[in-house]
Design an enzyme around this catalytic site. Structure first.
Site, PDB file in Angstrom:
ATOM      1  N   ASP A   1       0.843  -1.204   0.000  1.00 15.01           N
ATOM      2  CA  ASP A   1       0.000   0.000   0.000  1.00 15.01           C
ATOM      3  C   ASP A   1       0.879   1.255   0.000  1.00 15.01           C
ATOM      4  O   ASP A   1       1.981   1.240   0.551  1.00 15.01           O
ATOM      5  CB  ASP A   1      -0.900  -0.025   1.248  1.00 15.01           C
ATOM      6  CG  ASP A   1      -2.069   0.936   1.110  1.00 15.01           C
ATOM      7  OD1 ASP A   1      -2.312   1.444  -0.006  1.00 15.01           O
ATOM      8  OD2 ASP A   1      -2.743   1.181   2.121  1.00 15.01           O
TER       9      ASP A   1
ATOM     10  N   HIS B   1       2.473   3.316  -8.981  1.00 12.53           N
ATOM     11  CA  HIS B   1       2.374   1.881  -9.289  1.00 12.53           C
ATOM     12  C   HIS B   1       3.607   1.431 -10.088  1.00 12.53           C
ATOM     13  O   HIS B   1       4.145   0.349  -9.845  1.00 12.53           O
ATOM     14  CB  HIS B   1       1.096   1.585 -10.076  1.00 12.53           C
ATOM     15  CG  HIS B   1      -0.149   1.898  -9.296  1.00 12.53           C
ATOM     16  ND1 HIS B   1      -0.310   1.530  -7.980  1.00 12.53           N
ATOM     17  CD2 HIS B   1      -1.293   2.557  -9.642  1.00 12.53           C
ATOM     18  CE1 HIS B   1      -1.498   1.944  -7.545  1.00 12.53           C
ATOM     19  NE2 HIS B   1      -2.106   2.562  -8.531  1.00 12.53           N
TER      20      HIS B   1
ATOM     21  N   LEU C   1      11.600 -20.221  -4.249  1.00 14.12           N
ATOM     22  CA  LEU C   1      10.567 -19.349  -3.676  1.00 14.12           C
ATOM     23  C   LEU C   1       9.208 -19.585  -4.357  1.00 14.12           C
ATOM     24  O   LEU C   1       9.116 -19.591  -5.580  1.00 14.12           O
ATOM     25  CB  LEU C   1      10.984 -17.881  -3.861  1.00 14.12           C
ATOM     26  CG  LEU C   1       9.991 -16.855  -3.317  1.00 14.12           C
ATOM     27  CD1 LEU C   1       9.961 -16.875  -1.787  1.00 14.12           C
ATOM     28  CD2 LEU C   1      10.343 -15.445  -3.818  1.00 14.12           C
TER      29      LEU C   1
HETATM   30  C1  FPP Z   1      -1.996   0.048  -3.335  1.00 12.89           C
HETATM   31  O1  FPP Z   1      -1.508   1.377  -3.264  1.00 12.89           O
HETATM   32  C2  FPP Z   1      -1.392  -0.645  -4.471  1.00 12.89           C
HETATM   33  C3  FPP Z   1      -2.098  -1.260  -5.469  1.00 12.89           C
HETATM   34  C4  FPP Z   1      -3.566  -1.315  -5.515  1.00 12.89           C
HETATM   35  C5  FPP Z   1      -1.412  -1.887  -6.616  1.00 12.89           C
HETATM   36  C6  FPP Z   1      -0.167  -2.671  -6.323  1.00 12.89           C
HETATM   37  C7  FPP Z   1       0.588  -2.828  -7.580  1.00 12.89           C
HETATM   38  C8  FPP Z   1       1.933  -2.772  -7.713  1.00 12.89           C
HETATM   39  C9  FPP Z   1       2.853  -2.669  -6.563  1.00 12.89           C
HETATM   40  C10 FPP Z   1       2.580  -2.794  -9.047  1.00 12.89           C
HETATM   41  C11 FPP Z   1       2.515  -4.018  -9.855  1.00 12.89           C
HETATM   42  C12 FPP Z   1       2.598  -5.311  -9.132  1.00 12.89           C
HETATM   43  C13 FPP Z   1       3.058  -6.465  -9.681  1.00 12.89           C
HETATM   44  C14 FPP Z   1       2.946  -7.727  -8.919  1.00 12.89           C
HETATM   45  C15 FPP Z   1       3.686  -6.505 -11.022  1.00 12.89           C
HETATM   46  P1  FPP Z   1      -2.560   2.569  -3.370  1.00 12.89           P
HETATM   47  O2  FPP Z   1      -2.696   2.955  -4.792  1.00 12.89           O
HETATM   48  O3  FPP Z   1      -3.837   2.196  -2.705  1.00 12.89           O
HETATM   49  O4  FPP Z   1      -1.832   3.697  -2.568  1.00 12.89           O
HETATM   50  P2  FPP Z   1      -2.503   4.860  -1.696  1.00 12.89           P
HETATM   51  O5  FPP Z   1      -3.123   4.206  -0.504  1.00 12.89           O
HETATM   52  O6  FPP Z   1      -1.339   5.720  -1.338  1.00 12.89           O
HETATM   53  O7  FPP Z   1      -3.502   5.561  -2.565  1.00 12.89           O
END
Ligand code: FPP
Length: 262
Positions: free
Chosen positions: A33, A50, A144
């Protein structure tokens, strides 16, 4: 009751390692997050967060493999994340596809088994095919065990297991009295892995957010304010250190565990 570390495992958490001595978690589950906030702090679009988050994924995967963690499960996209702006969802889909295209061969060479958990029927065909191909290529790897939760929800997982059992009852293959926690567990995602020992959530929120609801029953929870794109090897080591200091009790008293466990 006479008990031992083995009986603790059998009594409460059949697939868990139970001991203070097991200082390195066998299975780590992470809610990644804070990507959006990381980007906003830099006056960038949320999607830049992201993209930066993919770098943190790479670091964490490599470090877990290096340290001998057996399983790593990453929450990449929840069943609720479809509610986000269309453009953000589409960048996330593009990132999943491009990362799979770019990284699968390298993961395979490093003995990593990759699987995707969740309801993948909602994804575009090209992405589903990539997921299938990556799983097929790496399925016999014993390094892993990397699981990516995509369009995943803990409630969905429990419901799909319940549906499988209900179907078996309807076919006359199973009698309802034989439905036990152990049997239901066998139909959940990741049934073949030890349950997570350590759950990490970055970004400062203290929620499970419908991640592995069943599988997290006895997991140690760790929350850090570090935003996901900044989560690196040293941040992961801090989580491991914190975990190593925990006493896992699985329902026993602290005294019982201290007396019986090494
Ligand atoms: C939450 O942060 C994150 C996500 C919903 C997406 C996670 C994706 C990645 C880390 C990139 C791609 C992953 C892979 C496995 C290739 P948020 O957007 O909710 O952050 P915020 O709370 O600050 O708004």
């Amino acid at each position: 009751m006479v008990f031992s570390p083995d009986s603790i495992q059998m009594a409460v958490a059949p697939t868990e390692g139970a001991s203070k001595a097991a200082s390195l978690p066998r299975h780590v589950a992470i809610v990644m997050d804070g990507n959006g906030r990381w980007a906003q702090e830099r006056f960038l679009p949320r999607t830049a967060g992201h993209r930066a988050g993919v770098g943190a994924v790479r670091k964490v995967v490599e470090h877990c493999a290096k340290r001998g963690v057996e399983a790593l499960t990453l929450f990449a996209f929840s069943s609720e994340n479809w509610r986000r702006p269309e453009q953000e969802v589409s960048v996330l889909m593009e990132l999943f596809l491009s990362t799979l295209e770019r990284e699968t061969e390298k993961l395979h060479q490093n003995g990593v088994r990759l699987r995707v958990i969740g309801d993948r029927s909602a994804f575009a065909e090209a992405l589903r095919e990539r997921m299938d191909a990556a799983e097929a290529l790496t399925r016999h790897n014993t390094g892993l065990q990397l699981s990516i939760a995509a369009n995943y929800g803990g409630r969905w997982d429990i419901v799909q297991a319940a549906q499988a059992l209900a179907a078996a009852v309807r076919q006359g293959e199973l009698s309802p009295e034989l439905v036990t926690p152990e049997l239901l567990q066998q139909h959940l995602a990741l049934a073949d892995l030890p349950e997570p020992d350590l759950f990490i959530r970055t970004g400062g929120e203290r929620r499970i957010s419908n991640f592995l609801l069943w599988q997290l029953a006895y997991t140690e929870l760790y929350f850090t304010p570090v935003l996901w794109p900044e989560f690196d090897e040293s941040a992961l080591e801090l989580a491991f250190e914190d975990y190593a200091g925990r006493q896992r009790r699985f329902g026993y008293t602290g005294d019982q565990v201290a007396e019986q466990l090494p």
